[in-house]
Design a protein around this motif. Sequence first.
Motif, PDB file in Angstrom:
ATOM      1  N   PRO A   1      42.287  34.166  35.950  1.00 13.82           N
ATOM      2  CA  PRO A   1      42.707  35.332  35.167  1.00 13.82           C
ATOM      3  C   PRO A   1      41.496  36.173  34.781  1.00 13.82           C
ATOM      4  O   PRO A   1      40.356  35.726  34.974  1.00 13.82           O
ATOM      5  CB  PRO A   1      43.357  34.684  33.938  1.00 13.82           C
ATOM      6  CG  PRO A   1      42.696  33.338  33.816  1.00 13.82           C
ATOM      7  CD  PRO A   1      42.354  32.908  35.207  1.00 13.82           C
ATOM      8  N   PRO A   2      41.735  37.394  34.288  1.00 14.25           N
ATOM      9  CA  PRO A   2      43.029  37.949  33.863  1.00 14.25           C
ATOM     10  C   PRO A   2      43.830  38.531  35.023  1.00 14.25           C
ATOM     11  O   PRO A   2      43.271  38.975  36.027  1.00 14.25           O
ATOM     12  CB  PRO A   2      42.618  39.051  32.891  1.00 14.25           C
ATOM     13  CG  PRO A   2      41.285  39.499  33.391  1.00 14.25           C
ATOM     14  CD  PRO A   2      40.611  38.267  33.904  1.00 14.25           C
ATOM     15  N   TYR A   3      45.168  38.507  34.858  1.00 13.85           N
ATOM     16  CA  TYR A   3      46.078  39.090  35.838  1.00 13.85           C
ATOM     17  C   TYR A   3      46.669  40.411  35.358  1.00 13.85           C
ATOM     18  O   TYR A   3      47.331  41.104  36.121  1.00 13.85           O
ATOM     19  CB  TYR A   3      47.214  38.102  36.130  1.00 13.85           C
ATOM     20  CG  TYR A   3      46.783  36.895  36.931  1.00 13.85           C
ATOM     21  CD1 TYR A   3      46.914  36.876  38.313  1.00 13.85           C
ATOM     22  CD2 TYR A   3      46.245  35.781  36.313  1.00 13.85           C
ATOM     23  CE1 TYR A   3      46.523  35.773  39.058  1.00 13.85           C
ATOM     24  CE2 TYR A   3      45.843  34.663  37.046  1.00 13.85           C
ATOM     25  CZ  TYR A   3      45.987  34.674  38.414  1.00 13.85           C
ATOM     26  OH  TYR A   3      45.592  33.593  39.149  1.00 13.85           O
ATOM     27  N   THR A   4      46.445  40.713  34.077  1.00  8.09           N
ATOM     28  CA  THR A   4      46.981  41.950  33.523  1.00  8.09           C
ATOM     29  C   THR A   4      46.449  43.154  34.294  1.00  8.09           C
ATOM     30  O   THR A   4      45.243  43.256  34.546  1.00  8.09           O
ATOM     31  CB  THR A   4      46.592  42.085  32.039  1.00  8.09           C
ATOM     32  OG1 THR A   4      47.058  40.923  31.342  1.00  8.09           O
ATOM     33  CG2 THR A   4      47.195  43.318  31.424  1.00  8.09           C
TER      34      THR A   4
ATOM     35  N   PHE B   1      37.942  36.121  40.627  1.00  8.87           N
ATOM     36  CA  PHE B   1      38.917  36.764  39.747  1.00  8.87           C
ATOM     37  C   PHE B   1      40.068  37.357  40.563  1.00  8.87           C
ATOM     38  O   PHE B   1      39.866  37.835  41.694  1.00  8.87           O
ATOM     39  CB  PHE B   1      38.257  37.855  38.923  1.00  8.87           C
ATOM     40  CG  PHE B   1      37.312  37.338  37.875  1.00  8.87           C
ATOM     41  CD1 PHE B   1      37.785  36.609  36.791  1.00  8.87           C
ATOM     42  CD2 PHE B   1      35.951  37.573  37.966  1.00  8.87           C
ATOM     43  CE1 PHE B   1      36.920  36.126  35.822  1.00  8.87           C
ATOM     44  CE2 PHE B   1      35.072  37.094  37.018  1.00  8.87           C
ATOM     45  CZ  PHE B   1      35.557  36.365  35.933  1.00  8.87           C
TER      46      PHE B   1
ATOM     47  N   ARG C   1      33.636  40.333  36.339  1.00  5.01           N
ATOM     48  CA  ARG C   1      35.040  40.602  36.007  1.00  5.01           C
ATOM     49  C   ARG C   1      35.348  42.093  36.134  1.00  5.01           C
ATOM     50  O   ARG C   1      36.456  42.478  36.492  1.00  5.01           O
ATOM     51  CB  ARG C   1      35.335  40.124  34.586  1.00  5.01           C
ATOM     52  CG  ARG C   1      36.792  40.249  34.173  1.00  5.01           C
ATOM     53  CD  ARG C   1      36.996  39.657  32.791  1.00  5.01           C
ATOM     54  NE  ARG C   1      36.675  38.243  32.779  1.00  5.01           N
ATOM     55  CZ  ARG C   1      36.415  37.543  31.680  1.00  5.01           C
ATOM     56  NH1 ARG C   1      36.418  38.146  30.492  1.00  5.01           N
ATOM     57  NH2 ARG C   1      36.152  36.254  31.744  1.00  5.01           N
TER      58      ARG C   1
ATOM     59  N   ASP D   1      46.400  28.726  29.725  1.00  6.61           N
ATOM     60  CA  ASP D   1      45.517  29.353  28.748  1.00  6.61           C
ATOM     61  C   ASP D   1      45.191  30.789  29.171  1.00  6.61           C
ATOM     62  O   ASP D   1      44.389  31.454  28.538  1.00  6.61           O
ATOM     63  CB  ASP D   1      44.224  28.537  28.610  1.00  6.61           C
ATOM     64  CG  ASP D   1      43.411  28.946  27.389  1.00  6.61           C
ATOM     65  OD1 ASP D   1      44.022  29.180  26.338  1.00  6.61           O
ATOM     66  OD2 ASP D   1      42.174  29.038  27.503  1.00  6.61           O
ATOM     67  N   GLY D   2      45.788  31.209  30.282  1.00  2.00           N
ATOM     68  CA  GLY D   2      45.554  32.561  30.788  1.00  2.00           C
ATOM     69  C   GLY D   2      46.824  33.377  30.732  1.00  2.00           C
ATOM     70  O   GLY D   2      47.759  33.061  30.002  1.00  2.00           O
ATOM     71  N   ASP D   3      46.872  34.404  31.527  1.00  2.00           N
ATOM     72  CA  ASP D   3      48.015  35.322  31.467  1.00  2.00           C
ATOM     73  C   ASP D   3      48.755  35.407  32.795  1.00  2.00           C
ATOM     74  O   ASP D   3      49.354  36.430  33.108  1.00  2.00           O
ATOM     75  CB  ASP D   3      47.537  36.722  31.057  1.00  2.00           C
ATOM     76  CG  ASP D   3      46.547  37.320  32.058  1.00  2.00           C
ATOM     77  OD1 ASP D   3      46.004  36.553  32.874  1.00  2.00           O
ATOM     78  OD2 ASP D   3      46.318  38.541  32.023  1.00  2.00           O
ATOM     79  N   VAL D   4      48.719  34.329  33.584  1.00  2.00           N
ATOM     80  CA  VAL D   4      49.396  34.372  34.872  1.00  2.00           C
ATOM     81  C   VAL D   4      50.913  34.369  34.664  1.00  2.00           C
ATOM     82  O   VAL D   4      51.450  33.468  34.029  1.00  2.00           O
ATOM     83  CB  VAL D   4      48.966  33.198  35.775  1.00  2.00           C
ATOM     84  CG1 VAL D   4      49.164  31.867  35.088  1.00  2.00           C
ATOM     85  CG2 VAL D   4      49.725  33.234  37.095  1.00  2.00           C
TER      86      VAL D   4
END
Length: 546
Positions: free
Chosen positions: A106-109, A73, A42, A137-140
Amino acid sequence: MHSWTDTLRFAFQPVVNLVTGAVAGLEILARPETGDILAEARRDPELDGRLAVSAIRAAARRETLLPLHVNVFAATLADLGGLTPLHTAVREAGRLPWEVTVDIGPPYTHVPRQALLEAVDALRSQGFRISADGVGDGDVPLRLLTDLAPDLVKLDASLLTRPAAVRAMRTLCEQLGALLSVEGVETEFQCTAAVTAGAQLAQGELFAPPARLPAADVYVPPRSPGAAPLPRSGPSVRQFVRPAALLPATASAGHVRALLTGSPEVSGVVLVDAHGVPVRSVHRSRFLLSMSGRYGHALYADRPAAKLGDVPRTVGVDATAWEVLDVVAVGGRDRTSDDVAVVDRYGRCVGVVRLADLVRALAESRVEEAAGLNPLTRLPGSDAVTGEVDRRIADGRAFALSWLDVDHFKQVNDGAGFAAGDELIRSVGRMLQRSASDSTRVGHIGGDDFLILADPEGLDPVAASVLDAPWSAGGLPVSLSLATVLCMPGSVTDHRQAAAWLAPLKKAAKALRGASWVLGRAGMPGHEVRRGSAAATASAAHPGRA
């Protein structure tokens, strides 16, 4: 010195088609024996890219013919600008890029949006399929999800407790031309919820846990008798796609024979050109019969398998099951059991469909429809119409929903007898069916009540056919009342809201004398009286509008 590859193993988990029960692909999962290499990946895009390449090579060693899912990722793609080594690994493994789906997780942040989109475009240009993983459940971001336009959306099973969210994601997938899959399914209840919400694919411990060897069999719960029937307009062919056994068009007959004898579950082989476009279709039984005949092996083993193949039957990935049956119906009867190749917009083969799967699903849908038919008119009930209402709302289409009934029907039954009343209802139902266009849906709710769903421009002919006819029962004249609500895109959110706007219009129509028709518009006050006159007790001050 030990390398990270020394303690790394891979497991395979099936992605299951919820309609056919077949395995649609295998997700390759890294399983390190020591350390947390995924956490390192990651933070290290180069390491993550090498993991993806290793996953493909691990699958090649298992000699699986199934489509593959490889995890990457989002930050890795944005940083590396694509995965050129992955394309090389796929080619070296003897696989085709469109047999591989890249699951972007994710993560996409803090991931540069434009860099990610450009990397995805690069993967697509090479032929890879794209999946948005960990959704729910992620941040997309929703905007990024639509910009990615994935071929597949993987939804976390935790969202199954929020069916409205899953149905909304299914609607979005339909708009994007994507399939919807649910990850982490562990119970039959979750499986039923996924099917009910419209998911086409799923994976999880319920079907088969991740294993070092690809699972030959998976458990799929039987379809619930109460499950929603397939759309009357025809289920999408996407729901029935099975993995295709693909070989180059130049493959020898001996190569095809080895594949078929080593894989008894394969019903045929699709020979494709360098771009993945089907050029010949090899049917298992006919091919092996030719090879097993006298001198067959000597004659054909080293010759191109294409000489023993047929012109492939193909359908687009957006076709319906009925269109596939039309394709199967064309040609000789000896080819009715042939697989039909499903091709994408580039003409590349993305899988096959089998006639048995289609016939079974369509038969189930007809049984569901028959169970819901009114025994008097043989018209479907309200569920069929309201389901189509929701589909038109999801598609952003304008529509007219109408409620028709017989005035004072109890008095008709009391005066003319129930047999005359039943015949009147049957006659109204037949008239509605005759006047309905292909895009019009008619339902018999029960008693003397009918629902009619039509395009706005197709409403007048239906209304005229039933309101202009001289109806009678047992020699007694009878009139009908029609109430219509016009629903423009965005004016209602579901069929319940449309019905709520329709209810007061029905009451207004029943308050008029003679054959009556009242029309209103969802989201707007008032209504228009198109047929009928005010009752004697009503004020005549508003002849046109109420």
